[in-house]
Design a protein around this motif. Structure first.
Motif, PDB file in Angstrom:
ATOM      1  N   GLU A 172       0.833  -1.207   0.000  1.00 12.58           N
ATOM      2  CA  GLU A 172       0.000   0.000   0.000  1.00 12.58           C
ATOM      3  C   GLU A 172       0.868   1.258   0.000  1.00 12.58           C
ATOM      4  O   GLU A 172       0.552   2.248  -0.665  1.00 12.58           O
ATOM      5  CB  GLU A 172      -0.922   0.018   1.222  1.00 12.58           C
ATOM      6  N   TYR A 173       1.967   1.215   0.759  1.00 16.03           N
ATOM      7  CA  TYR A 173       2.845   2.390   0.832  1.00 16.03           C
ATOM      8  C   TYR A 173       3.494   2.652  -0.521  1.00 16.03           C
ATOM      9  O   TYR A 173       3.519   3.784  -1.010  1.00 16.03           O
ATOM     10  CB  TYR A 173       3.922   2.194   1.893  1.00 16.03           C
ATOM     11  N   VAL A 174       4.007   1.587  -1.137  1.00 21.02           N
ATOM     12  CA  VAL A 174       4.680   1.735  -2.431  1.00 21.02           C
ATOM     13  C   VAL A 174       3.742   2.356  -3.462  1.00 21.02           C
ATOM     14  O   VAL A 174       4.109   3.274  -4.197  1.00 21.02           O
ATOM     15  CB  VAL A 174       5.189   0.372  -2.938  1.00 21.02           C
ATOM     16  N   LEU A 175       2.514   1.845  -3.500  1.00 23.08           N
ATOM     17  CA  LEU A 175       1.567   2.324  -4.499  1.00 23.08           C
ATOM     18  C   LEU A 175       1.000   3.698  -4.138  1.00 23.08           C
ATOM     19  O   LEU A 175       0.738   4.516  -5.017  1.00 23.08           O
ATOM     20  CB  LEU A 175       0.455   1.307  -4.672  1.00 23.08           C
ATOM     21  N   ALA A 176       0.846   3.951  -2.845  1.00 24.62           N
ATOM     22  CA  ALA A 176       0.328   5.258  -2.429  1.00 24.62           C
ATOM     23  C   ALA A 176       1.316   6.374  -2.761  1.00 24.62           C
ATOM     24  O   ALA A 176       0.910   7.513  -3.049  1.00 24.62           O
ATOM     25  CB  ALA A 176       0.017   5.262  -0.941  1.00 24.62           C
ATOM     26  N   THR A 177       2.618   6.065  -2.753  1.00 20.42           N
ATOM     27  CA  THR A 177       3.595   7.111  -3.054  1.00 20.42           C
ATOM     28  C   THR A 177       3.502   7.564  -4.507  1.00 20.42           C
ATOM     29  O   THR A 177       4.038   8.625  -4.863  1.00 20.42           O
ATOM     30  CB  THR A 177       5.032   6.630  -2.786  1.00 20.42           C
ATOM     31  N   ARG A 178       2.819   6.801  -5.349  1.00 23.35           N
ATOM     32  CA  ARG A 178       2.634   7.237  -6.726  1.00 23.35           C
ATOM     33  C   ARG A 178       1.688   8.433  -6.808  1.00 23.35           C
ATOM     34  O   ARG A 178       1.580   9.074  -7.861  1.00 23.35           O
ATOM     35  CB  ARG A 178       2.139   6.068  -7.582  1.00 23.35           C
ATOM     36  N   TRP A 179       1.031   8.735  -5.676  1.00 17.32           N
ATOM     37  CA  TRP A 179       0.242   9.968  -5.585  1.00 17.32           C
ATOM     38  C   TRP A 179       1.140  11.193  -5.799  1.00 17.32           C
ATOM     39  O   TRP A 179       0.669  12.254  -6.231  1.00 17.32           O
ATOM     40  CB  TRP A 179      -0.426  10.033  -4.211  1.00 17.32           C
ATOM     41  N   PHE A 180       2.446  11.044  -5.557  1.00 19.55           N
ATOM     42  CA  PHE A 180       3.363  12.165  -5.745  1.00 19.55           C
ATOM     43  C   PHE A 180       3.409  12.633  -7.200  1.00 19.55           C
ATOM     44  O   PHE A 180       3.939  13.703  -7.486  1.00 19.55           O
ATOM     45  CB  PHE A 180       4.779  11.793  -5.281  1.00 19.55           C
ATOM     46  N   HIS A 181       2.855  11.825  -8.108  1.00 22.55           N
ATOM     47  CA  HIS A 181       2.786  12.278  -9.497  1.00 22.55           C
ATOM     48  C   HIS A 181       2.054  13.617  -9.614  1.00 22.55           C
ATOM     49  O   HIS A 181       2.376  14.435 -10.481  1.00 22.55           O
ATOM     50  CB  HIS A 181       2.076  11.226 -10.370  1.00 22.55           C
ATOM     51  N   VAL A 182       1.053  13.830  -8.750  1.00 14.06           N
ATOM     52  CA  VAL A 182       0.293  15.079  -8.848  1.00 14.06           C
ATOM     53  C   VAL A 182       1.114  16.273  -8.377  1.00 14.06           C
ATOM     54  O   VAL A 182       0.765  17.423  -8.665  1.00 14.06           O
ATOM     55  CB  VAL A 182      -1.037  15.003  -8.053  1.00 14.06           C
ATOM     56  N   LEU A 183       2.180  16.033  -7.633  1.00 15.42           N
ATOM     57  CA  LEU A 183       3.021  17.117  -7.127  1.00 15.42           C
ATOM     58  C   LEU A 183       4.105  17.523  -8.111  1.00 15.42           C
ATOM     59  O   LEU A 183       4.795  18.521  -7.908  1.00 15.42           O
ATOM     60  CB  LEU A 183       3.699  16.702  -5.819  1.00 15.42           C
ATOM     61  N   GLN A 184       4.281  16.747  -9.161  1.00 11.64           N
ATOM     62  CA  GLN A 184       5.369  16.993 -10.091  1.00 11.64           C
ATOM     63  C   GLN A 184       4.965  17.950 -11.213  1.00 11.64           C
ATOM     64  O   GLN A 184       3.961  17.740 -11.893  1.00 11.64           O
ATOM     65  CB  GLN A 184       5.843  15.674 -10.714  1.00 11.64           C
ATOM     66  N   GLU A 185       5.753  18.991 -11.371  1.00 14.22           N
ATOM     67  CA  GLU A 185       5.564  19.884 -12.505  1.00 14.22           C
ATOM     68  C   GLU A 185       6.142  19.210 -13.750  1.00 14.22           C
ATOM     69  O   GLU A 185       7.134  18.489 -13.679  1.00 14.22           O
ATOM     70  CB  GLU A 185       6.272  21.218 -12.267  1.00 14.22           C
ATOM     71  N   GLY A 186       5.546  19.472 -14.885  1.00 11.57           N
ATOM     72  CA  GLY A 186       6.008  18.852 -16.118  1.00 11.57           C
ATOM     73  C   GLY A 186       7.291  19.446 -16.654  1.00 11.57           C
ATOM     74  O   GLY A 186       7.990  18.822 -17.456  1.00 11.57           O
ATOM     75  N   ARG A 187       7.627  20.670 -16.205  1.00 11.64           N
ATOM     76  CA  ARG A 187       8.830  21.329 -16.690  1.00 11.64           C
ATOM     77  C   ARG A 187       9.673  21.767 -15.506  1.00 11.64           C
ATOM     78  O   ARG A 187       9.146  22.188 -14.480  1.00 11.64           O
ATOM     79  CB  ARG A 187       8.480  22.529 -17.586  1.00 11.64           C
ATOM     80  N   ILE A 188      10.982  21.644 -15.652  1.00 10.59           N
ATOM     81  CA  ILE A 188      11.887  22.047 -14.579  1.00 10.59           C
ATOM     82  C   ILE A 188      12.587  23.332 -14.982  1.00 10.59           C
ATOM     83  O   ILE A 188      13.071  23.476 -16.117  1.00 10.59           O
ATOM     84  CB  ILE A 188      12.926  20.946 -14.254  1.00 10.59           C
ATOM     85  N   ASN A 189      12.597  24.291 -14.079  1.00 16.84           N
ATOM     86  CA  ASN A 189      13.282  25.554 -14.314  1.00 16.84           C
ATOM     87  C   ASN A 189      14.740  25.428 -13.887  1.00 16.84           C
ATOM     88  O   ASN A 189      15.036  24.882 -12.810  1.00 16.84           O
ATOM     89  CB  ASN A 189      12.625  26.681 -13.515  1.00 16.84           C
ATOM     90  N   LEU A 190      15.645  25.917 -14.710  1.00 19.73           N
ATOM     91  CA  LEU A 190      17.067  25.909 -14.393  1.00 19.73           C
ATOM     92  C   LEU A 190      17.479  27.305 -13.933  1.00 19.73           C
ATOM     93  O   LEU A 190      17.159  28.299 -14.586  1.00 19.73           O
ATOM     94  CB  LEU A 190      17.894  25.492 -15.614  1.00 19.73           C
ATOM     95  N   TYR A 191      18.174  27.368 -12.800  1.00 19.52           N
ATOM     96  CA  TYR A 191      18.583  28.643 -12.222  1.00 19.52           C
ATOM     97  C   TYR A 191      20.098  28.673 -12.033  1.00 19.52           C
ATOM     98  O   TYR A 191      20.726  27.623 -11.839  1.00 19.52           O
ATOM     99  CB  TYR A 191      17.938  28.850 -10.840  1.00 19.52           C
ATOM    100  N   ASP A 192      20.656  29.891 -12.065  1.00 17.60           N
ATOM    101  CA  ASP A 192      22.058  30.017 -11.681  1.00 17.60           C
ATOM    102  C   ASP A 192      22.132  30.181 -10.163  1.00 17.60           C
ATOM    103  O   ASP A 192      21.095  30.207  -9.477  1.00 17.60           O
ATOM    104  CB  ASP A 192      22.747  31.174 -12.418  1.00 17.60           C
TER     105      ASP A 192
END
Length: 303
Positions: A172-192
């Motif tokens: 249950e824990y392994v599969l529940a952590t896939r909920w983190f997909h909703v927290l992921q932005e599709g694009r990553i910003n690169l900063y200096d």
């Protein structure tokens, strides 16, 4: 045999159930030995433009774009997979060698194995501290963790190790952590290092593409972005990039949320009503009964 016919699938999982950085050190001794440099307690590495990288040699980075993107970690294959996994692996890989070097300065009489083991212990401890004391309180709450004795308030060191308790991880824990997909932005910003954004990249297009991290200051910018860029909202909505292009160029279309649900069925997890029973909550007699427990915006959208 009749009982076996109705039993859920028994899966063999080679991943250890503990946070012991097997993605850095390997899950078997033969792997651990292969990744070591053999002196100074260090992991085998190469330098590119003054920066330390794992040795090159794996063939899994099929999304590398020739001729400039030509690196692929010759470590655990999973380290080259998704961008987030790759970044964490690189940070902790470099941290191990940093720790080994510092330990060697402080203890010049120590041999390779002791330097390696102590650096490994410290690296794992740092990672566990981040997970238990910084990440998980933000996800499920400090009070909940303290109540269930996962962490303890006011204690710098707690030794509650139980040698009779077999380390295990609930499906249950392994599969529940896939909920983190909703927290992921599709694009990553690169900063200096001054916080100025200089590029934006598709996260999924960096899967199995370790070579891209070594050029155009990508690893440096992504590292800054990892703590400067906010995550997505904690809701039921997933970024289309993450939900429909999860493997980037390797897959024209996908449905991550449907796949996540299917994974729970594949491993034989009980239905939602069963978990409500276990938690002593009312159960649904009809599908429409579920509406009363859904967020309001979901009910309105469905109607």
């Amino acid at each position: 045999m009749e009982d076996l016919a109705y039993s859920p699938h028994a899966l063999i999982n080679t991943a250890p159930p503990m946070l012991e950085l097997s993605n850095v050190y390997g899950i078997e001794e033969v792997h651990a030995l292969r990744y070591r440099e053999g002196k100074g307690g260090r992991l085998s590495s190469e330098r590119i433009r003054g920066k330390e990288w794992p040795t090159n040699g794996s063939s899994v980075c099929v999304n590398n774009e020739s001729p400039n993107e030509n690196r692929c970690h010759s470590t655990e294959a999973g380290a080259n997979a998704l961008l987030g996994i790759n970044l964490i692996f690189l940070w902790l890989f470099r941290n191990h060698n940093y720790l080994a070097d510092k330990l060697h300065e402080l203890n010049p009489c120590w041999g390779d194995d002791k330097l390696y083991q102590v650096a490994r212990d410290i690296n794992i401890a740092m990672y566990q501290h981040i997970v238990y004391h910084e990440l998980m309180p933000a996800v499920i709450g400090q009070k909940y963790l303290e109540k269930n004795k996962v962490i303890f308030p006011g204690h710098v060191h707690v030794d509650d190790y139980d040698e009779d308790l077999e380390p295990r991880l609930a499906q249950e824990y392994v599969l529940a952590t896939r909920w983190f997909h909703v927290l992921q932005e599709g694009r990553i910003n690169l900063y200096d290092k001054h916080g100025k954004m200089f590029n934006q990249l598709s996260v999924v297009d960096l899967s199995l593409r370790t070579g891209a991290l070594t050029i155009n200051n990508t690893i440096e910018g992504a590292t800054q972005g990892a703590f400067r860029q906010a995550c997505a909202s904690t809701d039921y909505v997933i970024d289309p990039e993450m939900g429909e292009r999860s493997l980037g160029r390797l897959q024209f279309v996908s449905d991550v949320m449907a796949a996540d649900i299917m994974k729970t069925r594949d491993v034989g997890l009980p239905p939602y009503n069963r978990y409500r029973e276990l938690c002593k909550l009312p159960v649904a007699e009809h599908f429409h009964d579920l509406y009363q427990w859904m967020p309001k915006e979901v009910r309105l959208q469905d109607n």
